[in-house]
Write a protein that holds these residues in place. Structure first.
Motif, short mmCIF file in Angstrom:
data_model
loop_
_atom_site.label_atom_id
_atom_site.label_comp_id
_atom_site.label_asym_id
_atom_site.label_seq_id
_atom_site.Cartn_x
_atom_site.Cartn_y
_atom_site.Cartn_z
N ILE A 84 -12.22 -5.06 -0.20
CA ILE A 84 -10.86 -5.45 -0.61
C ILE A 84 -10.25 -6.37 0.45
O ILE A 84 -9.73 -7.45 0.15
N MET A 85 -10.32 -5.92 1.70
CA MET A 85 -9.69 -6.68 2.78
C MET A 85 -10.34 -8.05 2.96
O MET A 85 -9.65 -9.04 3.24
N LYS A 86 -11.65 -8.11 2.75
CA LYS A 86 -12.36 -9.38 2.90
C LYS A 86 -11.96 -10.33 1.77
O LYS A 86 -11.58 -11.48 2.02
N GLU A 87 -12.00 -9.81 0.57
CA GLU A 87 -11.69 -10.68 -0.58
C GLU A 87 -10.23 -11.13 -0.56
O GLU A 87 -9.92 -12.25 -0.99
N LYS A 88 -9.34 -10.31 -0.05
CA LYS A 88 -7.91 -10.61 -0.10
C LYS A 88 -7.36 -11.10 1.24
O LYS A 88 -6.13 -11.13 1.43
N GLY A 89 -8.25 -11.48 2.17
CA GLY A 89 -7.78 -12.00 3.46
C GLY A 89 -6.83 -11.06 4.16
O GLY A 89 -5.77 -11.47 4.67
N ASN A 90 -7.17 -9.77 4.15
CA ASN A 90 -6.38 -8.72 4.80
C ASN A 90 -5.00 -8.47 4.20
O ASN A 90 -4.20 -7.72 4.76
N GLN A 91 -4.71 -9.12 3.08
CA GLN A 91 -3.46 -8.80 2.37
C GLN A 91 -3.65 -7.48 1.63
O GLN A 91 -4.60 -7.31 0.86
N LYS A 92 -2.72 -6.54 1.85
CA LYS A 92 -2.86 -5.24 1.19
C LYS A 92 -2.32 -5.28 -0.25
O LYS A 92 -1.39 -6.02 -0.54
N PRO A 93 -2.86 -4.44 -1.12
CA PRO A 93 -2.33 -4.38 -2.49
C PRO A 93 -0.95 -3.71 -2.49
O PRO A 93 -0.60 -3.02 -1.54
N ILE A 94 -0.19 -3.90 -3.56
CA ILE A 94 1.10 -3.21 -3.64
C ILE A 94 0.99 -1.87 -4.38
O ILE A 94 1.89 -1.05 -4.31
N SER A 95 -0.11 -1.66 -5.06
CA SER A 95 -0.36 -0.34 -5.65
C SER A 95 -1.84 -0.17 -5.90
O SER A 95 -2.57 -1.15 -6.09
N ILE A 96 -2.28 1.07 -5.89
CA ILE A 96 -3.67 1.41 -6.21
C ILE A 96 -3.63 2.37 -7.39
O ILE A 96 -2.91 3.38 -7.35
N ILE A 97 -4.39 2.05 -8.42
CA ILE A 97 -4.38 2.87 -9.62
C ILE A 97 -5.78 3.47 -9.79
O ILE A 97 -6.76 2.74 -9.92
N GLY A 98 -5.85 4.79 -9.75
CA GLY A 98 -7.12 5.49 -9.92
C GLY A 98 -7.25 6.01 -11.33
O GLY A 98 -6.38 6.76 -11.79
N ILE A 99 -8.31 5.61 -12.03
CA ILE A 99 -8.47 5.98 -13.44
C ILE A 99 -9.84 6.62 -13.63
O ILE A 99 -10.87 5.97 -13.47
N GLY A 100 -9.85 7.90 -13.96
CA GLY A 100 -11.11 8.60 -14.16
C GLY A 100 -10.92 10.08 -13.95
O GLY A 100 -9.83 10.61 -14.17
N GLY A 101 -11.96 10.75 -13.52
CA GLY A 101 -11.85 12.16 -13.21
C GLY A 101 -11.43 12.36 -11.76
O GLY A 101 -10.93 11.43 -11.11
N GLY A 102 -11.65 13.54 -11.26
CA GLY A 102 -11.26 13.86 -9.90
C GLY A 102 -11.84 12.89 -8.88
O GLY A 102 -11.16 12.47 -7.95
N SER A 103 -13.10 12.49 -9.09
CA SER A 103 -13.75 11.62 -8.10
C SER A 103 -13.05 10.26 -8.00
O SER A 103 -12.71 9.81 -6.91
N SER A 104 -12.84 9.62 -9.12
CA SER A 104 -12.22 8.29 -9.09
C SER A 104 -10.80 8.37 -8.54
O SER A 104 -10.35 7.51 -7.79
N MET A 105 -10.09 9.42 -8.94
CA MET A 105 -8.72 9.56 -8.43
C MET A 105 -8.73 9.84 -6.93
O MET A 105 -7.91 9.29 -6.17
#
Lengths: 356, 356
Positions: A84-105
Motif C-alpha cells: 500500500i505504502m509503495k503504491e501510494k507513495g506513503n500517503q495513508k488511506p482515509i479509511s480501511i474497509i474489511g469485507i469477509g469473515g473474521g480473517s479478512s476483518m
C-alpha cells in the motif's frame, strides 16, 4: 471495586437488507484527489456482486485476501502494508474497509494499526501495546459468527503462536450487518463460523470473568444461535447473534475450547471456527449440556467432524500445541479458576488432543 | 433497501460495583489550570456519599438539579448554560457529567449541546437539528429504567410541548453503570422508572419499526425487567435492562403509551416513568398480555396508581393533551400503522385519558 475492563463498543452500525449499499454514509468523504480507501476483501468475493456494489474507484486500493487458505498471519499484514505504502507513495488511506469473515476483518484491523505504528504487526500482538490510533475502519461481515465485527481483537498467526492484537485502536469505527451478504455461504462454513459464536458464548457464560451486562449479550446471542441452528431462525438472527456474541466476548473471556483450538490452528492450519468445533466436541467434561446441544446441531445440519486429526503429528508438534494451550492463561483462568494449571496439565491436554 | 437509521452506541462503558470510583478513566484529563468539569447532579444526592466520591475540585462547576420536582425544561437548560458561561468567563468545560435519573442525564446532554451551539435549547428539539458537536459528556444513572444513558435523546419540556433533542451530538461519550448508586432509590421511584424500561421495550417489540438487532436488545431487557420485578433479579440486572432497553429504543420507536404519557406530563407535571405507568394501565386493547403482567408487578410491589387523574382538568387542558398525543406521529405509526389517525381519533384519546 469493579475491575472490569472498559466495555468498548463500535459506535455506529448499519443493520438490514442491502445496507451495504449505504457504505457511503459511514465512510469519511474523500476531499482531496489523493484520498483513497483500502478494501480488504475475502477473495471468494472476487467476482461476486458484493464487489460491484462498492462503488470502487481507480484510486482505491483493493486487496483480495486468501482467507479460505489458512489463518491470517503477521507477515501477510506487513507485506500488504508495504505494498500500500509503495503504491501510494506513503500517503495513508482515509479509511480501511474489511469485507469477509473474521480473517479478512482482522487483517483490515491490523493494517489500520500498522499504517500508523512503526514496524511489524507482530510487535503489537498482546494487550494494549498500540501507541497510536489507527486509520478509520469499517467491518462488513460476509460470514457470521466470529464476532470480529464487534471486537477489539485482530487474531494473527505469528511464527510460533496464534495471538491477537487487542487495542482500542484495533476496533472498527463502524460496521454493516447486511444479511444479503451471508446468504450464499456454504453450509459447512456457515455452521463452523456460527458455532464459533455459540462456543464463545458458552465459554463466556460458563466462565468466572463475566458481569451481568456481558451476560445479557452472551445469553441473547446463545438463544439466537439455538434458534438458527436448531429451529427456524433466519439470517438476521444469525447476524445479530454474531454481533452480540462478539460484544460479549470483548467484555468477558473465552475458555478451554479456544485454548485448545489455537493449537489445532497452529499445527494443522485449521480455520478458527472449524478448529473450535473439533475441540468443543471432546469437552463434555467442561461444557456438558452445551456439547450435547452442539451434537444435535451437527446432526441436524449433517455436519461430520473428522476424527483422529492429531494422529499424524509428531511429538514435537504436539508439544508445541500443548505450549500454545498453556499460554492461554486468561481463558483458562476464566474457565477453571486460578488453579487451572493443576486441572489442565500437559498430560490432560495431550489426552484431549488425542480424542480429537 | 434497509432504511433503518444508523444504530448509534455509546462507545465506552464501565460496569460494576463501585465503578463510579473509576470516573477518572473515562473523563478527559485536565491539562490547563483553566480546565474544569461540569457536574449536573440530581439534588437528592446533595449530601450523599455519591458526591463525596467524585473528587470534585473548586474549579469544577456543580449544578444540583431539582429533578424530582418536575420534568426538565428548555428554560432551565438555557439558564444553567448562562450561569456556567458567566462564572467561567465563556471558557467551556472539557467534560459534562450527568448524575441522576433520565432528567439529570438529559439536562447534561442538552447543556453539552447548547454550549457549542447558538441560542436556546428549544431550537434543537427535533431530529438532527444540532450542527456542531457538543462537549464531551458522561452519563451516570442513579435510577435505572429511562435508558437515557444509552440514547441520543434529551427530552425537555418546552412552552407547549414535551419534545426531545435527538442528535448524534446529544449522545454520551461514556457511561458508568454502578449498581451501588441505585440501591437507595425509594420503592415507588424504582418501580416507575423500571417500568419506563419495561414499557418502552413492549412498545418497541410490538411496533413495526424494529429490526432483529433492536429486537435482541429489547427482548433481553424485557426478560431482565420481568426477572427483577416478578422474581428475584438483582440491581445489576436492572442496570443492564435499563441500558439494553435504551439501546433498543434508540434504534426502534416507542408507541401508544408514550404518546399518551407526554400529555399527562405536560398538563399534570407528572414525571415520565409515573405518567407511563398511569397510561399503560389503560392500554389492554393495544398491549394486552403485557398490561396483565404489569398489573402483577404493581401488585407484587404494592404500588397503587391513582385514579381519575384527568377529572380536574378543563377541556382546554384536555385538548392540549390530545394535541400533544397527535403530534407523536412516529410512535403512533410504529404502534398502529400508517392509518393510525383513523384508529386513535381525538375522541378515542379522550376516552383513554378519562379512564386514567
Amino acid at each position: 471495586m469493579s475491575n472490569f475492563r472498559i466495555f468498548k463498543q463500535v459506535p455506529r452500525l448499519l443493520f438490514g437488507e442491502n445496507s451495504i449499499n449505504r457504505l457511503a454514509e459511514l465512510v469519511p468523504a474523500k476531499k482531496d484527489p489523493k484520498d483513497y480507501y483500502v478494501f480488504i476483501i475475502d477473495d471468494v468475493h472476487k467476482d461476486s456482486n458484493i464487489v460491484s456494489r462498492l462503488n470502487l474507484t481507480n484510486a482505491d486500493f483493493i486487496e483480495y485476501f486468501p482467507a479460505s487458505k489458512k489463518e491470517p498471519a503477521t507477515y501477510q499484514v506487513d507485506e500488504i502494508k508495504e505494498r500500500i505504502m509503495k503504491e501510494k507513495g506513503n500517503q495513508k488511506p482515509i479509511s480501511i474497509i474489511g469485507i469477509g469473515g473474521g480473517s479478512s476483518m482482522d487483517v483490515a484491523k491490523a493494517i489500520s494499526v500498522v499504517l500508523c505504528n512503526e514496524g511489524s504487526s507482530s510487535l503489537y500482538q498482546g494487550w494494549d501495546l498500540v501507541p497510536n490510533p489507527g486509520i478509520h475502519k469499517i467491518g462488513i461481515p460476509t460470514v457470521a459468527g466470529s464476532g470480529a465485527e464487534a471486537s477489539r481483537t485482530a487474531v494473527l498467526m505469528g511464527k510460533d503462536r496464534k495471538f491477537g492484537i487487542n487495542s482500542d485502536f484495533s476496533m472498527f469505527d463502524a460496521i454493516i450487518l447486511d444479511r444479503t451478504l451471508i446468504k450464499n455461504v456454504p453450509t459447512n462454513q456457515r455452521f463452523h463460523s456460527g458455532m464459533d459464536c455459540y462456543i464463545h458464548c458458552v465459554e463466556s457464560l460458563q466462565g468466572t470473568m463475566i458481569n451481568e451486562l456481558a451476560r445479557g449479550y452472551a445469553s441473547k446471542a446463545l438463544d439466537l444461535c439455538e434458534l438458527v441452528f436448531l429451529a427456524d431462525g433466519d439470517d438476521d438472527m444469525l447476524m445479530t447473534a454474531s454481533y452480540l456474541g462478539g460484544v460479549s466476548i470483548v467484555n468477558s473471556e473465552v475458555g478451554v475450547c479456544h485454548a485448545l483450538s489455537y493449537g489445532l490452528s497452529l499445527e494443522l492450519g485449521y480455520r478458527h471456527g472449524y478448529a473450535n468445533c473439533i475441540a468443543f466436541d471432546v469437552l463434555e467434561e467442561y461444557y456438558g449440556p452445551y456439547v450435547e446441544k452442539f451434537r444435535k446441531m451437527l446432526k441436524k445440519h449433517n455436519i461430520v467432524l473428522p476424527k483422529g486429526v492429531t494422529k499424524s503429528l509428531d511429538s514435537a508438534a504436539l508439544n508445541r500445541m500443548v505450549e500454545m494451550t498453556l499460554r492461554m492463561e486468561r481463558p483458562l483462568t476464566n474457565a477453571l479458576g486460578e488453579n487451572w494449571k493443576q486441572i489442565l496439565t500437559p498430560d490432560k491436554i495431550l489426552q484431549l488432543y488425542a480424542r480429537m
